[in-house]
Each structure stands twice: as C-alpha cells, then as structure tokens.
Scaffold this motif. Structure first.
Motif, PDB file in Angstrom:
ATOM      1  N   LEU A 159     -23.113   4.787  10.402  1.00 37.13           N
ATOM      2  CA  LEU A 159     -23.957   5.288   9.317  1.00 37.13           C
ATOM      3  C   LEU A 159     -23.279   5.116   7.960  1.00 37.13           C
ATOM      4  CD1 LEU A 159     -25.492   8.652  10.621  1.00 37.13           C
ATOM      5  CD2 LEU A 159     -26.770   6.656   9.824  1.00 37.13           C
ATOM      6  N   PRO A 160     -24.023   4.643   6.960  1.00 39.00           N
ATOM      7  CA  PRO A 160     -23.476   4.575   5.608  1.00 39.00           C
ATOM      8  C   PRO A 160     -23.563   5.952   4.942  1.00 39.00           C
ATOM      9  CG  PRO A 160     -25.749   3.834   5.576  1.00 39.00           C
ATOM     10  CD  PRO A 160     -25.416   4.149   7.016  1.00 39.00           C
ATOM     11  N   GLN A 161     -22.963   6.084   3.778  1.00 37.44           N
ATOM     12  CA  GLN A 161     -23.112   7.311   3.005  1.00 37.44           C
ATOM     13  C   GLN A 161     -24.533   7.351   2.429  1.00 37.44           C
ATOM     14  OE1 GLN A 161     -20.234   7.717  -0.144  1.00 37.44           O
ATOM     15  NE2 GLN A 161     -21.132   9.611  -0.936  1.00 37.44           N
ATOM     16  N   GLU A 209     -37.410   3.197   0.881  1.00 34.16           N
ATOM     17  CA  GLU A 209     -38.765   3.571   1.288  1.00 34.16           C
ATOM     18  C   GLU A 209     -38.824   3.933   2.764  1.00 34.16           C
ATOM     19  OE1 GLU A 209     -42.134   1.594  -0.244  1.00 34.16           O
ATOM     20  OE2 GLU A 209     -41.039   0.638  -1.876  1.00 34.16           O
ATOM     21  N   VAL A 210     -37.746   3.670   3.502  1.00 34.44           N
ATOM     22  CA  VAL A 210     -37.654   4.079   4.907  1.00 34.44           C
ATOM     23  C   VAL A 210     -36.667   5.242   4.997  1.00 34.44           C
ATOM     24  CG1 VAL A 210     -38.245   1.804   5.806  1.00 34.44           C
ATOM     25  CG2 VAL A 210     -35.852   2.354   5.379  1.00 34.44           C
ATOM     26  N   PHE A 211     -36.635   5.903   6.152  1.00 30.32           N
ATOM     27  CA  PHE A 211     -35.734   7.041   6.298  1.00 30.32           C
ATOM     28  C   PHE A 211     -35.356   7.225   7.762  1.00 30.32           C
ATOM     29  CE2 PHE A 211     -40.086   8.672   6.518  1.00 30.32           C
ATOM     30  CZ  PHE A 211     -40.059   9.476   7.648  1.00 30.32           C
ATOM     31  N   GLY A 212     -34.400   8.133   7.993  1.00 32.92           N
ATOM     32  CA  GLY A 212     -33.935   8.423   9.342  1.00 32.92           C
ATOM     33  C   GLY A 212     -32.615   7.747   9.656  1.00 32.92           C
ATOM     34  N   ASP A 213     -31.766   8.435  10.430  1.00 34.59           N
ATOM     35  CA  ASP A 213     -30.470   7.864  10.806  1.00 34.59           C
ATOM     36  C   ASP A 213     -30.626   6.503  11.482  1.00 34.59           C
ATOM     37  OD1 ASP A 213     -29.355  10.139   9.813  1.00 34.59           O
ATOM     38  OD2 ASP A 213     -28.525  10.860  11.709  1.00 34.59           O
ATOM     39  N   HIS A 214     -31.665   6.379  12.335  1.00 35.14           N
ATOM     40  CA  HIS A 214     -31.834   5.108  13.053  1.00 35.14           C
ATOM     41  C   HIS A 214     -32.118   3.965  12.080  1.00 35.14           C
ATOM     42  CE1 HIS A 214     -35.937   6.437  12.498  1.00 35.14           C
ATOM     43  NE2 HIS A 214     -36.449   5.379  13.090  1.00 35.14           N
ATOM     44  N   ASN A 215     -32.872   4.234  11.023  1.00 33.48           N
ATOM     45  CA  ASN A 215     -33.147   3.177  10.047  1.00 33.48           C
ATOM     46  C   ASN A 215     -31.938   2.880   9.169  1.00 33.48           C
ATOM     47  OD1 ASN A 215     -35.731   2.101  10.473  1.00 33.48           O
ATOM     48  ND2 ASN A 215     -36.694   3.936   9.653  1.00 33.48           N
ATOM     49  N   LEU A 216     -31.113   3.888   8.897  1.00 27.94           N
ATOM     50  CA  LEU A 216     -29.880   3.654   8.149  1.00 27.94           C
ATOM     51  C   LEU A 216     -28.906   2.799   8.971  1.00 27.94           C
ATOM     52  CD1 LEU A 216     -29.523   7.211   6.604  1.00 27.94           C
ATOM     53  CD2 LEU A 216     -29.872   5.102   5.311  1.00 27.94           C
ATOM     54  N   GLN A 232     -36.640  10.187  20.553  1.00 29.24           N
ATOM     55  CA  GLN A 232     -35.710  11.159  20.000  1.00 29.24           C
ATOM     56  C   GLN A 232     -35.284  10.786  18.580  1.00 29.24           C
ATOM     57  OE1 GLN A 232     -32.559  12.047  22.776  1.00 29.24           O
ATOM     58  NE2 GLN A 232     -32.538  14.171  22.109  1.00 29.24           N
ATOM     59  N   ALA A 233     -35.020   9.504  18.348  1.00 27.98           N
ATOM     60  CA  ALA A 233     -34.591   9.050  17.019  1.00 27.98           C
ATOM     61  C   ALA A 233     -35.690   9.254  15.986  1.00 27.98           C
ATOM     62  CB  ALA A 233     -34.191   7.582  17.083  1.00 27.98           C
ATOM     63  N   THR A 234     -36.932   8.968  16.368  1.00 29.79           N
ATOM     64  CA  THR A 234     -38.049   9.087  15.434  1.00 29.79           C
ATOM     65  C   THR A 234     -38.326  10.542  15.071  1.00 29.79           C
ATOM     66  OG1 THR A 234     -39.012   7.081  16.384  1.00 29.79           O
ATOM     67  CG2 THR A 234     -40.462   8.445  15.045  1.00 29.79           C
ATOM     68  N   ILE A 235     -38.309  11.422  16.070  1.00 27.60           N
ATOM     69  CA  ILE A 235     -38.522  12.843  15.816  1.00 27.60           C
ATOM     70  C   ILE A 235     -37.413  13.392  14.916  1.00 27.60           C
ATOM     71  CG2 ILE A 235     -38.517  15.127  16.914  1.00 27.60           C
ATOM     72  CD1 ILE A 235     -39.952  13.871  19.289  1.00 27.60           C
ATOM     73  N   HIS A 236     -36.177  13.029  15.214  1.00 25.24           N
ATOM     74  CA  HIS A 236     -35.039  13.486  14.404  1.00 25.24           C
ATOM     75  C   HIS A 236     -35.172  13.015  12.963  1.00 25.24           C
ATOM     76  CE1 HIS A 236     -30.851  13.271  12.815  1.00 25.24           C
ATOM     77  NE2 HIS A 236     -30.748  14.439  13.448  1.00 25.24           N
ATOM     78  N   ALA A 237     -35.652  11.783  12.783  1.00 24.34           N
ATOM     79  CA  ALA A 237     -35.799  11.238  11.431  1.00 24.34           C
ATOM     80  C   ALA A 237     -36.782  12.053  10.603  1.00 24.34           C
ATOM     81  CB  ALA A 237     -36.270   9.782  11.515  1.00 24.34           C
ATOM     82  N   VAL A 238     -37.934  12.367  11.172  1.00 26.06           N
ATOM     83  CA  VAL A 238     -38.956  13.111  10.429  1.00 26.06           C
ATOM     84  C   VAL A 238     -38.494  14.534  10.162  1.00 26.06           C
ATOM     85  CG1 VAL A 238     -41.346  13.930  10.454  1.00 26.06           C
ATOM     86  CG2 VAL A 238     -40.804  11.661  11.341  1.00 26.06           C
ATOM     87  N   LYS A 239     -37.851  15.170  11.138  1.00 26.34           N
ATOM     88  CA  LYS A 239     -37.354  16.542  10.958  1.00 26.34           C
ATOM     89  C   LYS A 239     -36.280  16.600   9.870  1.00 26.34           C
ATOM     90  CE  LYS A 239     -38.555  20.312  13.214  1.00 26.34           C
ATOM     91  NZ  LYS A 239     -38.956  21.515  12.443  1.00 26.34           N
TER      92      LYS A 239
END
Length: 456
Positions: free
Chosen positions: A245-247, A267-274, A331-338
C-alpha cells in the motif's frame, strides 16, 4: 490471412475477431447463440454470422487458422471438420501470443484486480501517448474494443487463470510467456477445474516459470500465499519486485495518494484499488513512465466497468454495483466502501452465481466476508441452480456458511427487488455485488427508485 472463429460470440473472442478484421484479416465466425453486445459489435464491423448455429461447410482447407472458443464443445461439428482437415487450431490466448511474440508482453495475473490493473496501465499509457496493443476483460471508456492488435512494440494482456479452450486444458496466462508479469494475489477460485486449493496455487507457480529470461515479476507482498509461492520459486533469471500500500489520505469521501511531497486525488478508492494502482505504477515504470507522470494520469482514471460503479446517489446515500463474487473480492469491496464512508451504514447484497460460489463445499470459504456490513443479503436466483444442474439449498445452509445469523436470503428476484425498494437508506450506502445479473433486475432503475424513496 483467412481466419475462422468457432464460438465467435464470446467476450474475448468477438473482440479478437474485430481486432483481426481491423488488421486486414479475412474473418468469419459462427456460434449457436449470440447475445448483446457481441451481436451489434460484430454487425458494426461486417463480420456477424449470417445465421446462428454450427456450419461445418465453413471449415475449408484454405483457412490459415481456426480459433476455438471455450463455449464450444469437444464434439463441435466445425471443430471435428477442422481436425479432419488437419488445420491449425488455436485457443484465443494461443493466437494472441502468435500475434505478439515479437512484442514486449506485459501479463497481469492474479485472483482479483486483473481487469482494474490492466485498465489503469492502459489509461496511463494512453495519457502518455505510448503506442501499445492490449487485451482486457472489460469495455473501457476511451477504448473502442477490448482487444487491439497492430504493429505496436508493447502489448498489455489481462491474464486469466481459467482454461484456454475445450481441447487445451492449460490456464490462459501460461500461454502468453510474459516479459513483465504481475500477480495481484491468490485466492482459491474455479473449483470445477482446480478442485483443491493447492492445485489452484500451482497454476501461479507455473505462471512464474513462464516468465521469459531477463523478465520481471511484480507481486503484492501483502498476500501471504503469494509471498510463499514467490519465495519458493528458484528462478535465477528474473527480477522480483514486490509492492504494498502507498501512503494515502481520505477526506470528504475522496481518497488521495501521497507521493514525492505531492497529494493526488483519485476517483477510485479502497485498499484493493490502491494496491492495484501500485502494481500498475511499477509496470508503467518498466515501460518508461516516471512516478509524477503516472500519478497525474491516474487521477483521471474512473475505474473499470462494473467495478465499484456508482449507480445513483444523494447527499447521504451512494448505491454501487460491483463485479465482486469470490470471497476475497467480496471482502475487499465491502471494506473499501466502509473505509471510504465510515460514518454511513452499509447494506451489502451479494448474488452467488458462479459454479464455485454455488458449490456447497466451497460455500464455507465465504465465512466472515459479510461481517462488517450492517445489513447482509445473499441472493441466488433459483433458476441458476436449474441452469447449472446443481442441487438447490435453502437459507439455513447459506447462513451457516457465511456464519452470520441475521443474514437475509432471497431466491426470487421479484422478492429481492421489493425488499431493496422498501429499504430506508438515508445515511447508508448500498453495495450490489455479482458476476451475474440479479435475475434480470434493472439495477440502474432500481437504484433511482431507492434514492427517490429515501428522499420522500
């Protein structure tokens, strides 16, 4: 060159047919069923089969190649005719390699994130004015087709681990012989082909072995299973480049990546997208794109189709649809939105649709995946069990597998739609996840109804 496609209507197949047509090849094809958008797109380029069905008379000795799609069966009459004539028969990944063996090949593998990483790379290369070819698993804004084959020196390929064709049981990504390879992570999938976890992991071990001498492997060091596979590999002639993960920061519902003293809003978000972004950055670095150029370009990346796609919103509610279907993606998608909206409640609705997700033995892999959702809903269209010739099961089996007692279960799309329309969504987000189509529910129309109801 004269090429015939057996099962031309497939997503990758019809795009490859269009790419070869654009390259000047004489292209014909057949299929027993043609859905949209394949039908309209083949018609646009003048290569739509005149009629549906299989036509062995189209298989003639003057064909330079026959390309066989996964939808065809081993007893397909056109395939049998091609074998009888001794014609060269390719799977589509084999033919992609045939057309790109003199290029620098970038292959994106992994159980999740392949389409997004590939899309990010294509977006940045396009912004930077690079000349490149590609194969990607989704329709992207700014790209006419999902496959492009020209004389470009580089090709970027989304490398699926599923089988190449009915007569070639090798995973697709083994056939591309990457110069630069990415593995985003390993999480068991395709249980119908890889019945054990180790047999699935083995495909990624073998993928690493296909990287060409002097090549590079870019991999997520946040994935324990992947780390173990990379550490066990004894290849001495490839360079291994880990990423993590980046900063970053989140403010007012916007994620920004921080690099070189600069902040770049995404414009995107979530650890998985980072993590996906970091994989894309390292690939682009190998292709001559510096970090600042990359980050400036990635700020305008809106995401791949069906990946956290915003359907509707108001001041306190966002409604998304997402392609997530496997446990790790879910799990990744739910975590991203939360994480992006920590002050909002979350209603998470997942449709189980793939063979693996519906398999009663595999279902336990979903345990805990919905835990952080405030309301959890699982939908299985009862017709899906019939179509896949699988024994149906009831809500108690699903609740036990997900290990969530207050989980709601629906097997009728009309009842699911009625429930979702009645939700009080003020101060909450709704996440609709599936690789299917929720029994034909118009999700965009549904989202607008929910938002309208919430405002009243």
């Amino acid at each position: 060159m004269k090429v015939h496609f057996i099962a031309v209507g497939g997503s990758a197949m019809h795009n490859l047919a269009i790419a070869l047509h654009n390259k000047g090849f004489r292209v014909t094809g057949s299929d027993d069923v043609l859905f949209e958008p394949s039908r309209s797109r083949l018609a646009k380029y003048g290569i739509l089969p005149e009629q549906e069905g299989w036509h062995p008379e189209m298989i003639t000795p003057d064909l330079d190649a026959v390309i066989l799609g996964m939808h065809a069966r081993v007893d397909n009459p056109e395939l049998l005719k091609a074998q009888e004539l001794g014609l060269k028969i390719y799977s589509y990944p084999e033919y992609i390699y045939e057309q790109s063996k003199d290029k620098q090949r970038v292959v994106i593998g992994g159980s999740h994130g392949k389409t997004t990483i590939t899309s990010m790379i294509l977006h940045v290369l396009q912004q930077a004015g690079k000349d490149f070819d590609y194969l990607v698993g989704a329709q992207l804004a700014g790209f006419e087709t999902m496959v492009k084959l020209t004389d470009a020196p580089i090709i970027v390929i989304e490398g699926d681990e599923y089988l190449a064709s009915p007569i070639d049981r090798r995973p697709k990504f083994h056939l591309y012989k990457a110069n630069i390879a990415v593995i985003s992570g390993i999480a068991w999938d395709h249980i119908n082909v890889f019945p054990t976890f180790d047999s699935y992991v083995e495909q990624f071990r073998l993928f690493i072995k296909t990287i060409q001498p002097g090549g590079k492997l870019i991999y997520s060091e946040t994935d324990a299973v992947l780390n173990e596979a990379v550490a066990a590999d004894d290849s001495k002639n490839i360079e291994k480049l880990p990423y993590r993960l980046p900063q970053y920061s989140i403010a007012d519902g916007i994620t920004s990546v921080v690099a070189g003293g600069e902040s770049y809003p995404l414009e995107v978000f979530g650890d998985h997208n980072l993590l996906n972004m970091e994989a894309a950055r390292l690939v682009c670095l190998q292709l001559g794109i510096d970090a600042d150029t990359f980050y400036k370009a990635i700020t305008t990346f809106k995401g791949a189709a069906r990946r956290l796609e915003l359907l509707a919103k108001d001041s306190s509610t966002n409604i998304y649809k997402d392609f997530a279907h496997s446990p790790s993606k879910l799990q990744a998608t739910i975590h991203a939105v939360k994480t992006q909206f920590p002050d909002r409640g979350l209603v998470a609705c997942i449709e189980l649709h793939t063979f693996s997700s519906l398999n009663r033995d595999f279902l336990k892999e979903y345990a805990g995946t919905l835990d952080i959702a405030d309301e959890a809903i699982v939908f299985i269209d009862k017709k899906t069990f019939e179509q896949k010739k699988m024994e149906p099961y009831d809500a108690s089996v699903v609740k036990a597998a997900f290990a969530k007692d207050n989980l709601l279960f629906f097997n009728d799309p009309a009842q699911l739609k009625k429930h979702l329309e009645a939700l009080e969504m003020s101060g909450k987000n709704l996440l609709l996840m599936s690789s299917g189509n929720f029994g034909g529910i118009d999700l965009s129309a549904l989202a607008n109804v929910i938002i309208k109801n919430s405002l009243n």
